[in-house]
Design a protein around this motif. Structure first.
Motif, PDB file in Angstrom:
ATOM      1  N   GLY A  39       0.812  -1.215   0.000  1.00 38.72           N
ATOM      2  CA  GLY A  39       0.000   0.000   0.000  1.00 38.72           C
ATOM      3  C   GLY A  39       0.843   1.261   0.000  1.00 38.72           C
ATOM      4  O   GLY A  39       1.871   1.336   0.673  1.00 38.72           O
ATOM      5  N   LYS A  40       0.422   2.271  -0.743  1.00 40.93           N
ATOM      6  CA  LYS A  40       1.138   3.544  -0.835  1.00 40.93           C
ATOM      7  C   LYS A  40       0.140   4.700  -0.763  1.00 40.93           C
ATOM      8  O   LYS A  40      -0.976   4.612  -1.271  1.00 40.93           O
ATOM      9  N   GLY A  41       0.568   5.781  -0.113  1.00 46.27           N
ATOM     10  CA  GLY A  41      -0.168   7.032  -0.208  1.00 46.27           C
ATOM     11  C   GLY A  41      -1.412   7.163   0.638  1.00 46.27           C
ATOM     12  O   GLY A  41      -2.263   7.993   0.363  1.00 46.27           O
ATOM     13  N   GLY A  42      -1.546   6.382   1.700  1.00 49.37           N
ATOM     14  CA  GLY A  42      -2.697   6.531   2.580  1.00 49.37           C
ATOM     15  C   GLY A  42      -3.930   5.810   2.070  1.00 49.37           C
ATOM     16  O   GLY A  42      -3.940   5.184   1.007  1.00 49.37           O
ATOM     17  N   LEU A  43      -4.999   5.898   2.833  1.00 48.98           N
ATOM     18  CA  LEU A  43      -6.238   5.197   2.520  1.00 48.98           C
ATOM     19  C   LEU A  43      -7.040   5.897   1.432  1.00 48.98           C
ATOM     20  O   LEU A  43      -7.007   7.117   1.305  1.00 48.98           O
ATOM     21  N   ARG A  44      -7.790   5.117   0.671  1.00 49.36           N
ATOM     22  CA  ARG A  44      -8.739   5.686  -0.280  1.00 49.36           C
ATOM     23  C   ARG A  44      -9.899   6.322   0.481  1.00 49.36           C
ATOM     24  O   ARG A  44     -10.133   6.000   1.644  1.00 49.36           O
ATOM     25  N   ALA A  85     -13.128   7.118   5.389  1.00 47.80           N
ATOM     26  CA  ALA A  85     -14.365   7.397   6.118  1.00 47.80           C
ATOM     27  C   ALA A  85     -14.637   6.308   7.149  1.00 47.80           C
ATOM     28  O   ALA A  85     -15.045   6.592   8.290  1.00 47.80           O
ATOM     29  N   LEU A  86     -14.391   5.055   6.762  1.00 45.66           N
ATOM     30  CA  LEU A  86     -14.621   3.950   7.686  1.00 45.66           C
ATOM     31  C   LEU A  86     -13.616   3.979   8.836  1.00 45.66           C
ATOM     32  O   LEU A  86     -13.956   3.655   9.979  1.00 45.66           O
ATOM     33  N   ALA A  87     -12.383   4.380   8.535  1.00 42.25           N
ATOM     34  CA  ALA A  87     -11.368   4.490   9.590  1.00 42.25           C
ATOM     35  C   ALA A  87     -11.795   5.503  10.645  1.00 42.25           C
ATOM     36  O   ALA A  87     -11.529   5.330  11.843  1.00 42.25           O
ATOM     37  N   GLY A  88     -12.449   6.568  10.217  1.00 38.18           N
ATOM     38  CA  GLY A  88     -12.956   7.550  11.156  1.00 38.18           C
ATOM     39  C   GLY A  88     -13.995   6.964  12.083  1.00 38.18           C
ATOM     40  O   GLY A  88     -14.033   7.269  13.285  1.00 38.18           O
ATOM     41  N   VAL A  89     -14.852   6.112  11.538  1.00 41.09           N
ATOM     42  CA  VAL A  89     -15.866   5.449  12.361  1.00 41.09           C
ATOM     43  C   VAL A  89     -15.196   4.523  13.374  1.00 41.09           C
ATOM     44  O   VAL A  89     -15.576   4.470  14.545  1.00 41.09           O
ATOM     45  N   VAL A  90     -14.171   3.805  12.915  1.00 42.43           N
ATOM     46  CA  VAL A  90     -13.444   2.899  13.807  1.00 42.43           C
ATOM     47  C   VAL A  90     -12.823   3.680  14.964  1.00 42.43           C
ATOM     48  O   VAL A  90     -12.900   3.272  16.133  1.00 42.43           O
ATOM     49  N   GLU A  91     -12.215   4.809  14.653  1.00 47.47           N
ATOM     50  CA  GLU A  91     -11.539   5.601  15.682  1.00 47.47           C
ATOM     51  C   GLU A  91     -12.529   6.121  16.725  1.00 47.47           C
ATOM     52  O   GLU A  91     -12.184   6.249  17.907  1.00 47.47           O
ATOM     53  N   ARG A  92     -13.736   6.398  16.300  1.00 45.09           N
ATOM     54  CA  ARG A  92     -14.747   6.904  17.238  1.00 45.09           C
ATOM     55  C   ARG A  92     -15.448   5.790  18.012  1.00 45.09           C
ATOM     56  O   ARG A  92     -16.140   6.053  18.990  1.00 45.09           O
ATOM     57  N   PRO A 142       9.792  -2.301   8.415  1.00 51.00           N
ATOM     58  CA  PRO A 142      10.317  -1.009   8.874  1.00 51.00           C
ATOM     59  C   PRO A 142       9.244  -0.070   9.406  1.00 51.00           C
ATOM     60  O   PRO A 142       9.468   0.639  10.383  1.00 51.00           O
ATOM     61  N   GLY A 143       8.075  -0.069   8.769  1.00 47.06           N
ATOM     62  CA  GLY A 143       7.019   0.823   9.201  1.00 47.06           C
ATOM     63  C   GLY A 143       6.490   0.544  10.595  1.00 47.06           C
ATOM     64  O   GLY A 143       5.811   1.384  11.188  1.00 47.06           O
ATOM     65  N   LEU A 144       6.801  -0.631  11.145  1.00 47.71           N
ATOM     66  CA  LEU A 144       6.384  -0.952  12.505  1.00 47.71           C
ATOM     67  C   LEU A 144       7.395  -0.476  13.540  1.00 47.71           C
ATOM     68  O   LEU A 144       7.124  -0.513  14.740  1.00 47.71           O
ATOM     69  N   LEU A 145       8.555  -0.040  13.070  1.00 45.34           N
ATOM     70  CA  LEU A 145       9.635   0.343  13.962  1.00 45.34           C
ATOM     71  C   LEU A 145       9.973   1.823  13.920  1.00 45.34           C
ATOM     72  O   LEU A 145      10.644   2.337  14.813  1.00 45.34           O
ATOM     73  N   ILE A 146       9.541   2.512  12.860  1.00 49.80           N
ATOM     74  CA  ILE A 146       9.967   3.885  12.625  1.00 49.80           C
ATOM     75  C   ILE A 146       8.774   4.827  12.686  1.00 49.80           C
ATOM     76  O   ILE A 146       7.736   4.575  12.077  1.00 49.80           O
ATOM     77  N   ASP A 147       8.947   5.915  13.418  1.00 50.89           N
ATOM     78  CA  ASP A 147       7.914   6.951  13.429  1.00 50.89           C
ATOM     79  C   ASP A 147       7.890   7.678  12.087  1.00 50.89           C
ATOM     80  O   ASP A 147       8.907   7.742  11.404  1.00 50.89           O
ATOM     81  N   PRO A 148       6.728   8.207  11.693  1.00 56.09           N
ATOM     82  CA  PRO A 148       5.481   8.270  12.464  1.00 56.09           C
ATOM     83  C   PRO A 148       4.613   7.014  12.388  1.00 56.09           C
ATOM     84  O   PRO A 148       3.651   6.893  13.129  1.00 56.09           O
ATOM     85  N   ALA A 149       4.937   6.076  11.483  1.00 54.17           N
ATOM     86  CA  ALA A 149       4.061   4.904  11.332  1.00 54.17           C
ATOM     87  C   ALA A 149       3.978   4.080  12.601  1.00 54.17           C
ATOM     88  O   ALA A 149       2.937   3.482  12.897  1.00 54.17           O
ATOM     89  N   ARG A 150       5.071   4.034  13.355  1.00 51.78           N
ATOM     90  CA  ARG A 150       5.066   3.220  14.570  1.00 51.78           C
ATOM     91  C   ARG A 150       3.950   3.620  15.517  1.00 51.78           C
ATOM     92  O   ARG A 150       3.392   2.786  16.238  1.00 51.78           O
ATOM     93  N   GLY A 180      -0.918  10.038   4.168  1.00 54.58           N
ATOM     94  CA  GLY A 180      -2.346  10.325   4.066  1.00 54.58           C
ATOM     95  C   GLY A 180      -3.032   9.749   5.282  1.00 54.58           C
ATOM     96  O   GLY A 180      -2.417   9.526   6.320  1.00 54.58           O
ATOM     97  N   ALA A 181      -4.331   9.498   5.162  1.00 55.23           N
ATOM     98  CA  ALA A 181      -5.071   8.911   6.274  1.00 55.23           C
ATOM     99  C   ALA A 181      -4.615   7.472   6.495  1.00 55.23           C
ATOM    100  O   ALA A 181      -4.295   6.746   5.546  1.00 55.23           O
ATOM    101  N   ALA A 182      -4.556   7.060   7.751  1.00 47.81           N
ATOM    102  CA  ALA A 182      -4.177   5.688   8.095  1.00 47.81           C
ATOM    103  C   ALA A 182      -5.010   5.246   9.288  1.00 47.81           C
ATOM    104  O   ALA A 182      -5.548   6.061  10.032  1.00 47.81           O
ATOM    105  N   LEU A 183      -5.102   3.940   9.456  1.00 49.38           N
ATOM    106  CA  LEU A 183      -5.903   3.375  10.528  1.00 49.38           C
ATOM    107  C   LEU A 183      -5.000   3.084  11.729  1.00 49.38           C
ATOM    108  O   LEU A 183      -3.938   2.476  11.582  1.00 49.38           O
TER     109      LEU A 183
END
Length: 471
Positions: free
Chosen positions: A122-127, A132-139, A178-186, A162-165
């Motif tokens: 995956g590249k460039g954040g969520l579609r 929109a669904l990620a926002g519902v999950v966060e709430r 790497p994305g699990l170890l390095i900010d900001p993705a961590r 971009g947006a991420a869950l």
């Protein structure tokens, strides 16, 4: 990530069709069950994309459904692009697919959401629909488990474009990405659980994360015939009339870093001696201070460019921090023949590279590699996860032992002294930076224990961190 994909293809060629995905799904289901505590009667929602992560989520959902969970799949791809066998397995186990328009309600009622939207490609954040669904999950009140890595983050670099869950737990397969170890993705990954699925990965990894045993092997230990000079002497050129505390804190870290003695040069001698009478103090400047095996220059130095320049001419390893990074010219650093260790935070790194701070914070791995290459130095980029890159390339070391409580004035001065002492004790710049970050992070955790701390508290807990690692 191509290395991981190649290892997966090689393993799948040797296994029955679907066996690798079943291994991943079994580990994922077990992790979900552990997080739920009670599976029977729980409500689980699967966010299913078109890739293998979606298949992993569907097969794991089938396992949970067979244990009595109510499992609903939200398909974010067309049915013909959804993993057919995984979807069939879920339906056979008693799971269902959310009807059009029912996805938000299902998420709002869920106890657990499984993020299987996007995989390592995956590249460039969520579609937009997934965002929109990620926002519902966060709430919602649901716990979130990400499959392999949170959807929307960059697996290779740790960037979030971009947006991420956000996940409470990430279940990753075969190796840490790497994305699990390095900010900001961590920040988006939550806790990380690694599932061994039998991948045969090559030894030349892009990232390394030292563990207790690795650090224990690197710690300097005095021999029976050692004296204070044979153990190494570190010189500290730090502090000013305005910032005497920086000198005191750098010395406090150096005294606990494995060298046999600490020499101090600078205008804060009186404050240093008052706090640490064992320090060897000189008012003759670095060149006449006496023999040292490494120098630390810059903490609280103000505008004392002459002292920093003098230290850089020494034919011993030099650590540059704080004002020293600003005062040292690029050519003076890159032209050195002895090792140099630079320890900037994101703002200092941005100034050195001539880019906005946000650019460094958003692409930390690229920034630390570029700094190491441009300055021909080892670079320790400070942050909630510390990155250490060598000028010769190779794997970047990642350290996550720290705590947010270490974001306090003077903490970096302690780290500089500690790393400089390890340099003087004989560690390479890469090892000194990595070990210092590891011990400093542990000391910060021990000192804080969930409450605010000062830099002096961190320094005082370094011996405890040292003993913890060796034990």
């Amino acid at each position: 990530m191509e290395t991981v994909r190649a290892a997966e293809r090689e393993l799948m060629a040797r296994l029955p069709e679907g066996a690798l995905m079943q291994r991943a799904a079994a580990g994922l289901a077990a992790a979900c069950a552990d997080l739920l505590g009670r599976v029977y009667g729980s409500r689980v929602v699967l966010l299913v994309g078109s890739g293998d992560n979606g298949g992993d989520a569907l097969y794991a959902g089938a396992r949970l459904a067979r244990r009595g969970a109510g499992v609903t799949a939200v398909l974010l791809a067309k049915p013909e692009r959804t993993h057919a066998e995984g979807l069939a397995a879920l339906l056979r186990a008693g799971g269902c697919v959310a009807a059009d328009g029912a996805a938000e309600e299902a998420v709002e009622r869920a106890d657990l959401v499984v993020d299987g939207i996007v995989g390592i490609g995956g590249k460039g954040g969520l579609r937009p629909d997934a965002e929109a669904l990620a926002g519902v999950v966060e709430r919602s009140r649901a716990a979130v488990v990400a499959v392999d890595l949170p959807s929307g983050v960059e697996a290779d670099t740790g960037e979030v474009r971009g947006a991420a869950l956000r996940a409470d737990l990430t279940v990753t397969f075969g190796t840490h990405k790497p994305g699990l170890l390095i900010d900001p993705a961590r920040e988006y990954a939550g806790s990380v659980r690694l599932i061994d699925i039998g991948l045969d990965l090559p030894p030349d990894a892009e990232l390394e994360a030292l563990q207790h045993a690795d650090v224990a092997r690197l710690l300097p230990v005095p021999a029976a015939e050692s004296d204070k000079y044979r153990r190494g002497v570190v010189g500290i050129a730090a502090g000013s009339a305005r910032y005497p505390g920086a000198a005191v804190l750098a010395v406090s870290g150096a005294l606990r870093g494995g060298a046999g003695a600490v020499r101090y040069v600078g205008p804060a001698a009186e404050a240093v001696i008052a706090r640490f009478p064992e320090t060897l103090v000189s008012d003759q400047g670095p060149a006449k201070a006496g023999r040292v095996q490494a120098w630390v220059a810059g903490p609280g130095a103000g505008d004392d460019a002459a002292t920093v320049a003098e230290v850089l001419t020494a034919d011993v390893p030099v650590l540059l921090d704080a004002d020293g990074l600003r005062l040292a010219g690029r050519n003076a650093v890159a032209g050195r023949t002895a090792p140099t260790l630079m320890t900037p935070h994101a703002g200092e790194a941005a100034a050195l590279l001539g880019v906005p701070r946000e650019e460094v914070e958003g692409a930390r791995l690229a920034a630390v590699r570029e700094l190491a290459a441009v300055y021909r130095a080892t670079v320790l980029l400070k942050g909630s996860t510390t990155l250490v890159a060598d000028s010769g390339g190779g794997a970047v070391r990642v350290n996550a032992t720290g705590t947010g409580w270490l974001a306090t004035a003077g903490s970096g001065d302690v780290l500089s002294g500690l790393a400089g002492s390890l340099l003087a004790a004989g560690l390479s710049a890469l090892d000194a930076g990595s070990v210092a970050a590891y011990l400093h992070g542990l000391a910060g955790r021990f000192a804080a224990d969930g409450a605010p701390v000062g830099a002096h508290d961190v320094a005082e807990r370094i011996p405890e961190a040292w003993r913890d690692v060796r034990g």
